[in-house]
Structure formats: structure tokens, C-alpha cells
Design an enzyme around this catalytic site. Structure first.
Site, PDB file in Angstrom:
ATOM      1  N   HIS A 194      -2.792  -8.518  -0.830  1.00 47.38           N
ATOM      2  CA  HIS A 194      -3.916  -9.459  -0.903  1.00 47.38           C
ATOM      3  C   HIS A 194      -3.444 -10.869  -0.526  1.00 47.38           C
ATOM      4  O   HIS A 194      -4.100 -11.574   0.241  1.00 47.38           O
ATOM      5  CB  HIS A 194      -4.474  -9.546  -2.333  1.00 47.38           C
ATOM      6  CG  HIS A 194      -5.101  -8.292  -2.846  1.00 47.38           C
ATOM      7  ND1 HIS A 194      -4.772  -7.764  -4.075  1.00 47.38           N
ATOM      8  CD2 HIS A 194      -6.046  -7.481  -2.319  1.00 47.38           C
ATOM      9  CE1 HIS A 194      -5.497  -6.680  -4.295  1.00 47.38           C
ATOM     10  NE2 HIS A 194      -6.275  -6.474  -3.233  1.00 47.38           N
TER      11      HIS A 194
ATOM     12  N   LYS B 235     -15.205   1.337  -9.813  1.00 51.09           N
ATOM     13  CA  LYS B 235     -13.874   1.298 -10.430  1.00 51.09           C
ATOM     14  C   LYS B 235     -13.941   0.704 -11.834  1.00 51.09           C
ATOM     15  O   LYS B 235     -14.706  -0.226 -12.077  1.00 51.09           O
ATOM     16  CB  LYS B 235     -12.941   0.398  -9.603  1.00 51.09           C
ATOM     17  CG  LYS B 235     -12.639   0.892  -8.207  1.00 51.09           C
ATOM     18  CD  LYS B 235     -11.743  -0.140  -7.509  1.00 51.09           C
ATOM     19  CE  LYS B 235     -11.471   0.221  -6.058  1.00 51.09           C
ATOM     20  NZ  LYS B 235     -10.829  -0.904  -5.335  1.00 51.09           N
TER      21      LYS B 235
ATOM     22  N   ARG C 176      -5.934  -1.921   5.916  1.00 46.93           N
ATOM     23  CA  ARG C 176      -4.581  -1.358   5.819  1.00 46.93           C
ATOM     24  C   ARG C 176      -4.372  -0.224   6.807  1.00 46.93           C
ATOM     25  O   ARG C 176      -3.337  -0.117   7.444  1.00 46.93           O
ATOM     26  CB  ARG C 176      -4.330  -0.829   4.402  1.00 46.93           C
ATOM     27  CG  ARG C 176      -4.153  -1.921   3.387  1.00 46.93           C
ATOM     28  CD  ARG C 176      -4.216  -1.369   1.996  1.00 46.93           C
ATOM     29  NE  ARG C 176      -5.533  -0.789   1.729  1.00 46.93           N
ATOM     30  CZ  ARG C 176      -5.981  -0.468   0.539  1.00 46.93           C
ATOM     31  NH1 ARG C 176      -5.221  -0.633  -0.519  1.00 46.93           N
ATOM     32  NH2 ARG C 176      -7.194   0.038   0.369  1.00 46.93           N
TER      33      ARG C 176
ATOM     34  N   SER D  55      -3.960  -1.985  -5.336  1.00 48.11           N
ATOM     35  CA  SER D  55      -3.929  -2.292  -6.771  1.00 48.11           C
ATOM     36  C   SER D  55      -3.875  -1.001  -7.582  1.00 48.11           C
ATOM     37  O   SER D  55      -3.195  -0.930  -8.607  1.00 48.11           O
ATOM     38  CB  SER D  55      -5.167  -3.096  -7.174  1.00 48.11           C
ATOM     39  OG  SER D  55      -5.211  -4.302  -6.489  1.00 48.11           O
TER      40      SER D  55
HETATM   41  O1  PNS Z   1     -11.109  -4.648  -3.808  1.00 50.56           O
HETATM   42  P1  PNS Z   1     -12.309  -3.736  -3.636  1.00 50.56           P
HETATM   43  O2  PNS Z   1     -12.585  -2.980  -4.905  1.00 50.56           O
HETATM   44  O3  PNS Z   1     -12.159  -2.810  -2.458  1.00 50.56           O
HETATM   45  O4  PNS Z   1     -13.550  -4.701  -3.326  1.00 50.56           O
HETATM   46  C1  PNS Z   1     -14.838  -4.175  -3.043  1.00 50.56           C
HETATM   47  C2  PNS Z   1     -15.914  -5.240  -3.266  1.00 50.56           C
HETATM   48  C3  PNS Z   1     -15.904  -5.687  -4.726  1.00 50.56           C
HETATM   49  C4  PNS Z   1     -15.649  -6.422  -2.368  1.00 50.56           C
HETATM   50  C5  PNS Z   1     -17.294  -4.585  -2.912  1.00 50.56           C
HETATM   51  O5  PNS Z   1     -17.515  -3.492  -3.746  1.00 50.56           O
HETATM   52  C6  PNS Z   1     -18.450  -5.579  -3.019  1.00 50.56           C
HETATM   53  O6  PNS Z   1     -18.669  -6.360  -2.117  1.00 50.56           O
HETATM   54  N1  PNS Z   1     -19.184  -5.533  -4.158  1.00 50.56           N
HETATM   55  C7  PNS Z   1     -20.296  -6.422  -4.425  1.00 50.56           C
HETATM   56  C8  PNS Z   1     -21.660  -5.716  -4.247  1.00 50.56           C
HETATM   57  C9  PNS Z   1     -21.996  -5.650  -2.759  1.00 50.56           C
HETATM   58  O7  PNS Z   1     -22.310  -6.657  -2.156  1.00 50.56           O
HETATM   59  N2  PNS Z   1     -21.869  -4.438  -2.182  1.00 50.56           N
HETATM   60  C10 PNS Z   1     -21.995  -4.233  -0.741  1.00 50.56           C
HETATM   61  C11 PNS Z   1     -23.378  -3.932  -0.293  1.00 50.56           C
HETATM   62  S1  PNS Z   1     -23.706  -2.252  -0.356  1.00 50.56           S
END
Ligand code: PNS
Length: 180
Positions: A36, A60, A109, A146
Site C-alpha cells: 500500500h 471482510k 498486483r 493484508s
Molecule cells: O482494500 P480493499 O478491501 O480491496 O478495498 C475495497 C474498497 C473498500 C475500496 C471497496 O470495497 C469500496 O470502494 N467500498 C466502498 C463501497 C463502494 O463504493 N463500492 C463500489 C461500488 S459497487
């Protein structure tokens, strides 16, 4: 005359703020890893302001609270003056809209990340016009996540090459407390 000059200065200032290139680097960051931090550092060099936003990923469960995760990011990005840390519970595009953010930055990644990330980028673009920019993760971090770090730490594995020292320490004490 002085008043006129003041007006010019404030207009210039306003213009520069309005044209600020602002991006958000969103994620769960549970906890933040060197992978990150590599993306955050490289992205911060390309925008006037980069907001690292800790968001809730509904798929998660988390080991650290949002406040704990933000604190770890704050401490490990303290050397980057244009990086700000925030949190949000809701749609990412709504956060972008209310904070005048034009771009989302994501690290990729491997191809396994691509399907899901592309889908999210397209939904976000269609619903709000906010662009997503993908940055290739440095090859040294391509295996890092993570979840993997938490799994290793849970079983007493050595994660010191994967996370900053303060995160390593926090992981050890959370594992000792029985956190999963
Ligand atoms: O580190 P991660 O868990 O891969 O991050 C994913 C995250 C939190 C960025 C993603 O789930 C997200 O954007 N969540 C907020 C809700 C949202 O806007 N979802 C996308 C539209 S379907």
C-alpha cells in the site's frame, strides 16, 4: 492599491485551489502494508493532494478498528506532506463528490485483481464520472496482501519485511489479545 493587490492574490489562491489535482487511494488497509505504502508514495508524487481513505469493505471482517488503521497510515505517511488520511462509510463515489476528488488510484498486483477492480472502476465511472487510475504494484510486493499478513501473524510468522515496524508491533499485540 493594496486592496487591489490583495484581491489579485486571493483570486490566484482560489484559482490554484480550484485546479488542485486531488485523488483518493481507497482501501480497507487492515493493516497497511509496504505494498500500500509504495502505491501511496508513488501516487502522491503525481497529484497535488492524495487522500488515503479507509473504507468499509462489506465482504471482510476487520482486525483493527477504522481509527487504529487511520493512525497507522498517518504515522507511516508522515513524511509525505500532501497526503491526508480520512475514513468513509458509504459509496466511494459519494466521498469523491463531496470532497471534490476527480480520480481514484488503485494498485494492481496481478491479473487476479483485474476482473473485480475493472468492474468497480466501470461502475464508478458510469455512476459518477470519477476516473480510476491503476498503478502496477512493484514486483517485490506483488504477492503481498493484508489478509496474507494477518494469516502469517496469527500463526507467529515473521512479517517484518511486509509491514512497517509500528504495524508489526500492533499485529503482535492484537494476536496476543486473541484478535483474528
Ligand atoms: O482494500 P480493499 O478491501 O480491496 O478495498 C475495497 C474498497 C473498500 C475500496 C471497496 O470495497 C469500496 O470502494 N467500498 C466502498 C463501497 C463502494 O463504493 N463500492 C463500489 C461500488 S459497487
Amino acid at each position: 492599491m493594496a486592496l487591489l493587490r490583495l484581491k489579485w492574490i486571493s483570486t490566484d489562491l482560489l484559482a490554484s485551489v480550484c485546479h488542485m489535482k486531488r485523488a483518493v487511494c481507497p482501501g480497507s488497509f487492515d493493516p497497511v502494508t509496504f505494498g500500500h505504502l509504495d502505491i501511496i508514495e508513488r501516487a502522491s508524487a503525481r497529484f497535488d493532494e492524495l487522500v488515503v481513505a479507509v473504507l468499509v469493505n462489506r465482504t471482510k471482517s476487520s482486525l483493527f478498528t477504522v481509527e487504529e488503521r487511520m493512525e497507522m497510515i498517518r504515522k507511516t505517511t508522515a513524511h509525505l506532506p500532501n497526503v491526508r488520511v480520512d475514513s468513509w462509510s458509504g459509496l466511494l463515489v459519494d466521498y469523491c463528490k463531496s470532497n471534490e476528488i476527480q480520480s481514484i488510484v488503485k494498485g494492481l498486483r496481478a491479473v487476479t485483481d483485474f476482473d473485480y477492480e475493472l468492474q468497480m472502476a466501470q461502475v464508478n465511472l458510469q455512476s459518477s464520472g470519477v476516473e480510476t487510475m491503476f498503478m502496477a504494484t512493484a514486483p517485490t510486493h506483488s504477492f503481498l496482501s493484508s489478509s496474507l499478513v494477518k494469516e502469517l501473524a496469527h500463526y507467529g510468522g515473521n512479517v517484518s519485511s511486509m509491514v512497517p515496524e509500528i504495524v508489526n508491533t500492533a499485529l503482535k499485540s492484537r494476536v496476543q489479545e486473541g484478535g483474528k
